[in-house]
Design a protein around this motif. Structure first.
Motif: not given
Length: 278
Positions: A41, A77, A81, A84
């Motif tokens: 990420l 993000l 976050l 994800r």
């Protein structure tokens, strides 16, 4: 760190399938999975540091990590976050929280105390199947009241070398803040062990020694006598890792205390000083 931010992450995991926390070549580890997901990420991460490295098979519901990432990536993000990471991490590892913190924060050195639990079932029929991954079956009945009485004698700051596997250059002096046993609603014996820090194998040795008292193989005074040995006790059983869970790492709400704690904890510790050693 103007172009970077420090994140504090909460991490939970079932440690059954992992060779501990720390990254190891060719072996599955919890840190390996978290680092892999974060790198996917953020691409560029730095200073990935954990509050306490757990051994193979040990679980956590309250592990804490800090990591430095690019500010622009974090801003992008921030709101998504956890979602994800949920999609990247295996189902036995979860990142449960993520927040930006002052760069002085250290997941390891700013911690004021750590709390573990250890679950033991002395039921004649064994362990409840849904709890088999985090509960140790014990073949003899346990006297929890006797265990509690013996464990209270260990509280305070002592050299716990009798309960630890020594590592070169590391102190075994610790402040044990709480060590108690109780039965939960299902009758399982649950230990709560809280200290400013723990040396290697300390919690599992403390539990093993208490179980010897609880099932009648040792007297209550034997437990505290281990503190006077001055060396590793050969007759203390280190219980298996599966019953052990790191449930909480506590930090001050004041960032000024973090810096003070980091400075204090990095000193080599002797009896009579405050803060754990390295």
């Amino acid at each position: 760190m103007e172009d970077r931010v420090r994140l504090r992450l909460g991490v939970s995991y079932d440690g059954t399938a992992y060779s501990g926390w720390a990254v190891q070549p060719s072996r599955p580890t919890v840190a390996g999975e978290v680092v892999r997901a974060l790198t996917l990420l953020f691409r560029d991460i730095e200073d990935f540091t954990v509050a306490g490295r757990t051994d193979a098979g040990v679980h956590a519901t309250g592990q804490v990590v800090h990591v430095d990432v690019e500010r622009s990536a974090w801003e992008d993000l921030r709101e998504k976050l956890l979602w994800r990471l949920r999609g990247i991490l295996p189902p036995d590892v979860r990142v449960t929280s993520a927040e930006e913190v002052d760069p002085v924060f250290s997941a390891r050195f700013a911690a004021e105390w750590r709390r573990y639990t250890y679950r033991v079932s002395d039921h004649r029929w064994g362990v409840e199947p849904l709890r088999r991954a985090d509960t140790l079956p014990w073949p003899r009945p346990l006297d929890v009241e006797k265990m509690n009485d013996a464990c209270q004698r260990l509280l305070g700051e002592h050299d716990f070398v009798g309960f630890c596997k020594q590592r070169e250059g590391a102190t075994t002096i610790r402040a044990l803040l709480d060590y108690s046993w109780e039965r939960d609603a299902d009758g399982t014996a649950v230990a709560t062990v809280r200290a400013d820090a723990f040396c290697h194998s300390m919690v599992r040795s403390l539990v093993g020694a208490a179980l010897a008292v609880g099932d009648g193989r040792r007297g209550e005074e034997w437990l505290s006598s281990i503190l006077t040995l001055g060396h590793r006790a050969n007759d203390v059983h280190v219980v298996p890792p599966n019953g052990l869970t790191l449930v909480e790492v506590h930090y001050s709400d004041d960032p000024a205390r973090w810096a003070e704690r980091v400075h204090r904890i990095k000193r080599v510790r002797t009896l009579g000083t405050d803060g754990p050693g390295a």
